[in-house]
Design an enzyme around this catalytic site. Structure first.
Site, PDB file in Angstrom:
ATOM      1  N   ARG A   1      17.383  12.875  41.779  1.00 28.14           N
ATOM      2  CA  ARG A   1      17.692  11.459  41.966  1.00 28.14           C
ATOM      3  C   ARG A   1      18.242  11.211  43.367  1.00 28.14           C
ATOM      4  O   ARG A   1      17.956  10.177  43.982  1.00 28.14           O
ATOM      5  CB  ARG A   1      18.713  11.015  40.919  1.00 28.14           C
TER       6      ARG A   1
ATOM      7  N   HIS B   1      19.571  11.192  34.366  1.00 24.52           N
ATOM      8  CA  HIS B   1      19.188  10.307  35.459  1.00 24.52           C
ATOM      9  C   HIS B   1      19.386  10.996  36.798  1.00 24.52           C
ATOM     10  O   HIS B   1      18.550  10.887  37.701  1.00 24.52           O
ATOM     11  CB  HIS B   1      19.995   9.006  35.399  1.00 24.52           C
ATOM     12  N   CYS B   2      20.473  11.743  36.934  1.00 24.63           N
ATOM     13  CA  CYS B   2      20.743  12.480  38.177  1.00 24.63           C
ATOM     14  C   CYS B   2      19.649  13.504  38.479  1.00 24.63           C
ATOM     15  O   CYS B   2      19.366  13.796  39.643  1.00 24.63           O
ATOM     16  CB  CYS B   2      22.068  13.212  38.088  1.00 24.63           C
ATOM     17  N   LEU B   3      19.054  14.055  37.438  1.00 23.55           N
ATOM     18  CA  LEU B   3      18.064  15.118  37.601  1.00 23.55           C
ATOM     19  C   LEU B   3      16.670  14.611  37.953  1.00 23.55           C
ATOM     20  O   LEU B   3      15.803  15.417  38.293  1.00 23.55           O
ATOM     21  CB  LEU B   3      17.965  15.933  36.301  1.00 23.55           C
TER      22      LEU B   3
END
Length: 348
Positions: free
Chosen positions: A99, A339-341
């Site tokens: 992300r 979401h970060c990934l």
């Protein structure tokens, strides 16, 4: 002559805009994942995440080398994921947080073109060197896809910005105004970069992030657009919890905001999970760190009694999508979640 992406008609679409694929960078960093042992423990959740994305779109996984690509191929088979839905280009990375280091895809619906923004990346203010390979990922993906790219020349992370697809970006002061990112820029100058390179017309600011978030307060852990005028925002009702006051402040910030058409935001509240600790350290567990895919919404869960409540609220916000809760307690040990990934690649 049109020079900025915005002047050329490009903009960053909302996450619910149809995707061709979602991009990931395969986890490998020993600092994030405890020298191997902890890394293997995330595989069940991580592969369930890939499988859920692959139900409705391609999954492109950056592999650092052929050895890692072989591991990914084996895991795809082991977890019975359709290999036709997976692409594994060799793109060396330092860590898994796509992300933030991945490409920002812009679209131009009139010309049916796409473009990549190659923001600078410095591992959240230089916290986790080395990060040189991560910083090159947008350019590598632009070459892989045959897309043009533009280089603004400042630090920007995908988790720090949230879009409604109608000209508005939501972000946090604690992150974008932090001097460890772009100390030479003031707030209005940063806003101009957002206008020019994300193609937006309005920047809305909340104040804080959540406790344990080493990104200095990414918006994707606190507040998410679910349609062009509605946000989901996490709240903490326990006044003794360290998140109580910053999240209360964010809620007050959101209540004062108006969109470009003058309309007030519709605000829906999402609970925080029970605190998740590892070795006495508070981790940034949040239900807001979900990923919207073509077919569903993939939500991190934490084996607590608030999981079902959170999933129900998210389902109400996305009545036409499948809500997929995946246990993320091992994932969050790396200080980020689904979401970060990931970073979506839109179609146009």
């Amino acid at each position: 002559m049109a020079t900025t992406p915005k002047q050329q008609g490009f903009f960053f679409p909302a996450e619910w805009h149809p995707h061709r694929a979602t991009w990931l960078s395969f986890p490998q960093n020993s600092d994030s994942w405890d020298y191997g042992e902890r890394l293997e423990r995330i595989y069940p959740s991580y592969m369930a995440f890939i499988k859920a994305i692959a139900e409705s779109e391609k999954v492109c996984i950056n592999a650092t080398d052929e050895q890692q690509k072989a591991l990914i191929t084996d895991l795809i088979k082991q977890y019975e994921i359709d290999p036709n839905q997976i692409e594994v280009p060799i793109h060396a990375t330092n860590d898994s947080w796509c992300r933030d280091h991945g490409p920002a895809f812009l679209i131009n619906p009139e010309t049916r073109q796409r473009m990549i923004v190659e923001w600078g990346y410095n591992a959240w203010g230089g916290k986790y060197p080395p990060y040189g390979d991560d910083d090159q990922i947008p350019v590598k993906i632009a070459h892989y896809l045959g897309l043009p790219y533009v280089v603004p020349g400042i630090i920007m992370e995908g988790g720090s910005v949230e879009f409604n697809g109608k000209g508005t970006v939501l972000t946090s002061k604690s992150c974008l105004l932090n001097p460890n990112r772009n100390p030479h820029l003031n707030q209005s100058q940063i806003e101009q970069y957002l206008y020019d390179y994300y193609g937006v017309d309005q920047v809305l600011w909340v104040t804080e992030g959540i406790v344990g978030d080493d990104t200095d307060g990414h918006i994707d852990d606190t507040t998410r657009f679910v349609n062009e005028d509605t946000v989901l925002t996490v709240v903490e009702h326990d006044k003794t919890d360290d998140n109580y006051h910053p999240l209360k402040q964010n809620l007050e910030d959101l209540s004062k905001m108006r969109l470009l058409n003058g309309k007030q935001l519709t605000i829906k509240e999402l609970p925080m999970p029970k605190p998740v600790y590892d070795s006495g350290v508070r981790l940034p567990a949040s239900y807001a760190n979900f990923l919207i895919t073509n077919g569903g919404v993939i939500v991190p869960t934490y084996s607590c009694d608030k999981d079902e409540v959170a999933l129900g609220i998210i389902q109400e916000c996305f009545p036409d999508r499948k809500i997929i809760g995946i246990e993320a307690t091992e994932i969050i040990w790396g200080l980020g979640s689904f979401h970060c990934l990931s970073q979506q690649e839109p179609i146009v």
